[in-house]
Design a protein around this motif. Structure first.
Motif, short mmCIF file in Angstrom:
data_model
loop_
_atom_site.label_atom_id
_atom_site.label_comp_id
_atom_site.label_asym_id
_atom_site.label_seq_id
_atom_site.Cartn_x
_atom_site.Cartn_y
_atom_site.Cartn_z
N ALA A 83 0.84 -1.21 0.00
CA ALA A 83 0.00 0.00 0.00
C ALA A 83 0.87 1.26 0.00
O ALA A 83 0.56 2.24 -0.70
N ALA A 84 1.97 1.23 0.76
CA ALA A 84 2.87 2.38 0.79
C ALA A 84 3.52 2.59 -0.58
O ALA A 84 3.72 3.72 -1.02
N TRP A 85 3.84 1.51 -1.26
CA TRP A 85 4.42 1.57 -2.61
C TRP A 85 3.44 2.25 -3.57
O TRP A 85 3.83 3.14 -4.34
N ARG A 86 2.18 1.87 -3.49
CA ARG A 86 1.17 2.47 -4.38
C ARG A 86 0.96 3.95 -4.06
O ARG A 86 0.78 4.77 -4.96
N ARG A 87 0.97 4.30 -2.77
CA ARG A 87 0.81 5.73 -2.40
C ARG A 87 1.96 6.56 -2.94
O ARG A 87 1.75 7.68 -3.43
N ALA A 88 3.16 6.02 -2.84
CA ALA A 88 4.32 6.75 -3.35
C ALA A 88 4.23 6.93 -4.85
O ALA A 88 4.53 8.01 -5.39
N LEU A 89 3.79 5.90 -5.56
CA LEU A 89 3.65 6.02 -7.01
C LEU A 89 2.58 7.06 -7.37
O LEU A 89 2.78 7.86 -8.30
#
Length: 779
Positions: free
Chosen positions: A449-455
């Motif tokens: 989820a953190a990866w997607r938020r950063a993207l």
């Protein structure tokens, strides 16, 4: 005689576009100062492409202006290009001005967060200054950038500082072009900016002035308490680095068994009490990026044993925010400063999240009310013979855009999703690549989820609309599944790239190798990557470039009994390697008398042997990482469980380091074919163990032998394929002994060597290589 005076050169309008890292770094005031000093008229403003300058002057003055601008570039700025076109219209009547920003499509770079500068540090330590002991002092030369930004252009209204209304004194500084805080978007002071406080586990709050709060926080740390400290890109957990009880309590609460903790020292003098510092390491520690630097510990280092067990290096950093500086000024010893999270999960960044997730880990919370928009771990670097190597690219380094080599100027936009370990994505196109900060491993849903938020944030900041998504080929990688979903969502084309080809492309891109450069030889040594033949690769010799590759040779493919479990339990790889070298009855022979054999015999070897012989849950792997696992288990340094990725390699390196100069490689028969086999290595290693040779010397001989085999194979393949340039990539080359050994041997043989510098050699750099391969495929 009459003297004819030459007419002054005619002034005409010029529109100057400056691209690069030119927002939020004091670039517009620099333009204003240069233009004003030259007596020129016009204006400057930020826009979504960088900085726009309208200037009325002669051609000679224009040339002088450009030169002065480059010579006076602010410390954190980077000019990538200056483009000039004619501008119609009349010059303004009121000299040179700075005007409001213009919006538009987002294409400009974002400056990384920068460590507190000397001027701001002097102010917060000066009792006469209005920012005395204020933990959030900053200017255009330092302070938060990526961690607080929500949109471009980089104005205060587009950051998490928008909720803090400037007082009159800050407003005067902000609006004065002669001030170093002119348009410093996070500008603040005790009257109008963020504040700090201290919370206890029971919810009670200790507030008041910053000096009182920091004094109380320091007293708690000195007393052995564990503090959660909110920094610039997330929370850290802090305790005294010389108190082994506090350190081991932190390990227990965080469930972090053996991975070394990072340390923060007050200044270089204090760090030198614990570690050796070269000039190059000093420069890295003191740089605006202020990364963690891996330093050789002193012989009688007073740090607690639990900080970095079985390691000969300590990861130190200097204070990089005013809050850290003020806290360390009150303390008289270094502190552990490690990411505040449960192992495997993302670092906490929100106050409520920290209260909830760190309950039972922290005793107290040192909080502030400036929101962290973008999570940032600390960057990690190491300085070796060949220069500086970035091991983790995060705070202070990301998201500085990287110019791409010749041949990659096309407007195509690509998103590469990287791998599952050391997660990072890359957006590339228009001659630039944006490699994200380190985003952790993708095993946990919170990390995904953190990866997607950063993207999502990067897509918003840089107006990215990728037409191609590039992923790893491994069918079980979560990064691949995310890439498939993203391609479907945005209607983009999807391609899958072989893992080790991406490592090779990442290394050569970091050295600016052009798209049409001839193929070179890549030596890629790592843990696992899905191979073209369905086996796991990891000890590879590839002839290739951005477009194609050919596997010339590789380490022998050995079973991984238990599959992924073998990556966590080194004894499985020891059994598999010895089974491959000596057959299923190896424990009944001389091996059975050695110390590790009894431990292997207790692991139900008959079941493991059946898995190997029947090929059930025992994939074949040519992995260099699993070779290190096997050696570490046999030598007893890490037999049962590998508690973090790369542990066996790091512990073997530390074991070998004191003996590496005296150690010689074991004499092994040459491998003239395409497969490098290890029976001779295991025979020599077991002979040394039977002769009671010191374990550290055996580890050094193991390194020397592996260096010799890799170098010998590389020389042979390079001659056969008429190649004179070698690229070294993969996580194994983050082992200093391996990198320096292979680099030295091949350099002495006359080859040009390319090794990773600004981009990690491990999977943290994988996405850059994927993006390069994707762009090359698009032409």
């Amino acid at each position: 005689m009459n003297t004819l005076l030459a007419a002054p050169p005619a002034a005409k309008g010029h529109l100057i576009r400056v691209s690069g890292l030119v927002q939020g770094v004091g670039f517009r005031p620099t333009v204003w100062r240069v233009a004003t000093a030259m007596g020129l008229t016009g204006h400057v403003r930020n826009d979504a492409a960088g900085v726009e300058i309208a200037l009325w002057c002669s051609d000679a003055e224009l040339a002088a202006f450009r030169q002065r601008l480059c010579d006076g570039c602010p410390p954190l700025a980077r000019i990538d290009a200056i483009e000039t076109t004619d501008l119609e219209g009349l010059p303004p009547l009121d000299g040179f001005t700075i005007v409001a920003s213009a919006g538009g499509a987002v294409r400009t770079g974002v400056v990384p967060d920068a460590a507190c500068c000397a001027e701001c540090l002097a102010e917060i330590l000066d009792p006469r200054d209005r920012r005395y002991f204020y933990p959030f002092a900053n200017c255009t030369h330092c302070g938060p950038r990526l961690s607080i930004i929500e949109a471009i252009p980089y104005d205060r209204s587009s950051t998490s500082m928008k909720s803090f209304v400037m007082c009159e004194a800050c407003r005067a500084e902000y609006e004065n072009p002669a001030e170093r805080r002119f348009h410093a978007q996070p500008i603040a002071c005790p009257n109008c900016g963020p504040r700090i406080w201290l919370e206890a586990e029971d919810g009670s709050v200790f507030a008041g002035g910053s000096e009182r709060v920091i004094d109380e926080a320091a007293a708690l740390i000195r007393a052995g308490r564990i503090l959660a400290v909110k920094g610039i890109g997330g929370f850290h957990l802090a305790c005294v680095a010389t108190d082994d009880d506090a350190v081991m309590r932190l390990r227990s609460r965080k469930k972090r068994d053996g991975k070394p903790f990072a340390l923060m020292g007050r200044d270089l003098r204090q760090i030198r009490e614990f570690a050796l510092i070269s000039d190059e390491e000093r420069d890295e520690l003191s740089s605006p990026a202020a990364p963690i630097v891996l330093l050789h510990r002193r012989a009688k280092c007073p740090v607690a044993p639990g900080v970095a067990p079985d390691h000969d290096r300590l990861g130190f950093m200097l204070p990089y925010t005013p809050l850290h500086h003020l806290l360390m000024r009150v303390l008289d010893r270094p502190i552990v400063l490690t990411s505040a999270n449960h192992s495997g999960e993302p670092q906490c960044r929100d106050n409520n999240e920290a209260r909830r997730e760190l309950h039972g880990i922290a005793d107290h919370w040192l909080m502030h009310d400036r929101a962290i928009v973008n999570r940032l771990d600390d960057s990690v670097v190491r300085c070796d013979q060949h220069g500086v190597s970035v091991l983790r690219r995060a705070r202070g380094l990301a998201p500085s855009p990287m110019p791409l080599p010749s041949g990659f100027e096309s407007p195509h936009s690509v998103l590469a999703t990287g791998g599952d370990l050391k997660g990072a994505f890359c957006l590339a196109g228009n001659g630039k690549a944006l490699l994200s900060q380190h985003l952790g491993d993708l095993a946990e849903p919170k990390s995904q989820a953190a990866w997607r938020r950063a993207l999502d944030l990067y897509n918003n900041l840089f107006d990215a609309k990728p037409g191609l998504v590039v992923t790893d080929r491994h069918p079980a990688y979560r990064s691949r599944q995310i890439g498939i979903e993203l391609a479907r969502e945005c209607g983009a084309r999807l391609i899958e790239v072989q893992h080790h080809h991406a490592h090779l492309a990442s290394c050569i891109a970091g050295h600016g190798r052009a798209l049409d450069a001839p193929p070179l030889l890549g030596v890629v040594l790592d843990g696992i990557g899905f191979g073209d033949d369905g086996t796991i690769w990891g000890g590879e010799f590839l002839l290739g470039d951005y477009r194609r590759y050919k596997r010339l040779a590789h380490f022998d493919a050995i079973a991984m009994p238990g599959g992924d479990q073998a990556s966590r339990e080194p004894w499985r790889n020891a059994y598999a390697h010895l089974h491959a070298a000596f057959g299923p009855d190896f424990l009944a022979g001389p091996v059975g008398n050695l110390p590790f054999a009894q431990a292997l015999a207790e692991r139900r070897p008959s079941i493991v042997a059946q898995m190997i012989e029947r090929g059930v849950n025992a994939p074949l792997a040519s992995s260099a990482g699993r070779l290190f696992d096997a050696c570490a288990a046999i030598l007893g340094t890490c037999f049962e469980l590998q508690s973090y990725e790369g542990q066996t390699g790091m512990e073997l390196e530390a074991l070998a380091n004191p003996f590496i100069e005296e150690a010689e490689a074991w004499a092994l028969p040459p491998d003239d074919g395409s497969i490098i086999r290890w029976r001779g290595l295991w025979e020599a290693l077991l002979r040394d163990m039977a002769a009671d040779v010191e374990i550290g010397l055996i580890a050094a001989r193991f390194h020397r032998t592996l260096i010799a085999v890799v170098s010998r194979t590389t020389r042979r393949l390079a001659r056969e394929n008429q190649v004179d340039t070698i690229a070294l990539s993969g996580g194994v080359f983050q082992n200093r002994l391996m990198l320096e050994g292979v680099f030295s041997e091949l350099s002495a043989a006359g080859f040009e060597l390319l090794a990773h510098t600004d981009v990690p050699a491990n999977d943290g750099g994988l996405a850059l290589g994927q993006a390069m391969i994707g762009l090359a495929a698009l032409g």
